[in-house]
Motif scaffolding. Structure first.
Motif, short mmCIF file in Angstrom:
data_model
loop_
_atom_site.label_atom_id
_atom_site.label_comp_id
_atom_site.label_asym_id
_atom_site.label_seq_id
_atom_site.Cartn_x
_atom_site.Cartn_y
_atom_site.Cartn_z
N ASN A 35 47.72 24.37 79.47
CA ASN A 35 49.22 24.46 79.23
C ASN A 35 49.65 25.70 79.93
O ASN A 35 50.66 25.86 80.76
N ALA A 36 49.06 26.90 79.91
CA ALA A 36 49.26 28.09 80.54
C ALA A 36 49.26 28.02 82.19
O ALA A 36 49.91 28.37 82.89
N ARG A 38 49.32 25.08 83.73
CA ARG A 38 50.54 24.18 84.24
C ARG A 38 51.74 25.03 84.40
O ARG A 38 52.59 24.95 85.33
N ALA A 39 52.23 26.07 83.19
CA ALA A 39 53.27 26.75 83.62
C ALA A 39 53.14 27.65 84.78
O ALA A 39 54.30 27.84 85.41
N VAL A 40 52.38 28.11 84.90
CA VAL A 40 51.87 29.07 86.17
C VAL A 40 52.13 28.33 87.46
O VAL A 40 52.86 28.57 88.57
N ALA A 42 53.88 25.57 87.81
CA ALA A 42 55.13 25.24 87.78
C ALA A 42 56.05 26.25 88.31
O ALA A 42 56.99 26.00 88.95
N ALA A 43 55.74 27.39 87.88
CA ALA A 43 56.52 28.64 88.38
C ALA A 43 56.27 28.85 89.90
O ALA A 43 56.99 29.40 90.91
N MET A 48 59.58 21.45 87.93
CA MET A 48 59.78 21.87 86.63
C MET A 48 59.19 20.63 85.61
O MET A 48 59.31 21.09 84.39
N THR A 51 56.45 22.16 83.50
CA THR A 51 56.61 23.00 82.41
C THR A 51 56.53 22.38 81.06
O THR A 51 56.29 23.05 79.99
N GLU A 52 56.57 21.06 80.89
CA GLU A 52 56.29 20.41 79.89
C GLU A 52 54.68 20.38 79.27
O GLU A 52 53.87 20.62 80.20
N PRO A 53 54.52 20.61 78.10
CA PRO A 53 52.96 20.34 77.73
C PRO A 53 52.39 19.34 78.04
O PRO A 53 53.13 18.29 78.14
N SER A 54 50.92 19.47 78.33
CA SER A 54 50.16 18.21 78.60
C SER A 54 49.94 17.21 77.56
O SER A 54 50.22 17.57 76.44
#
Length: 86
Positions: A35-36, A38-40, A42-43, A48, A51-54
């Motif tokens: 998830n981290a 995926r967030a990076v 997304a940034a 966007m 940004t949702e959890p897998s």
């Protein structure tokens, strides 16, 4: 070659057991790491939707660990057989 397969099979058993039985939170840490990442991503890409959890939770990593845990002894036995025949 046989010894390398045997050692790889033993390592697979250990890795699979670690994820299957969630030793020291291995599956939970893998989900948090996924998830981290995926967030990076997304940034970086401004997507966007990432940004949702897998949807793959800890059950996915436990399932993968179970498959590796069950398949690795076959690899270890094959390596042992090759090593004894050489």
């Amino acid at each position: 070659m046989g010894i390398a397969l045997f050692v790889l099979g033993l390592a697979g058993v250990a890795w699979g057991a670690m994820f299957l039985f969630n030793v020291r939170g291995a599956a939970d840490k893998a989900v948090a790491r996924r998830n981290a990442v995926r967030a990076v991503t997304a940034a970086r890409t401004l997507n966007m939707g990432l940004t949702e959890p897998s949807r793959f939770g800890a059950w996915f990593f436990r399932l993968a660990g179970g498959i590796v845990f069950l398949g690795s002894p076959v690899l270890a036995l094959a390596g042992l057989a090759i090593a004894t025949l050489e």
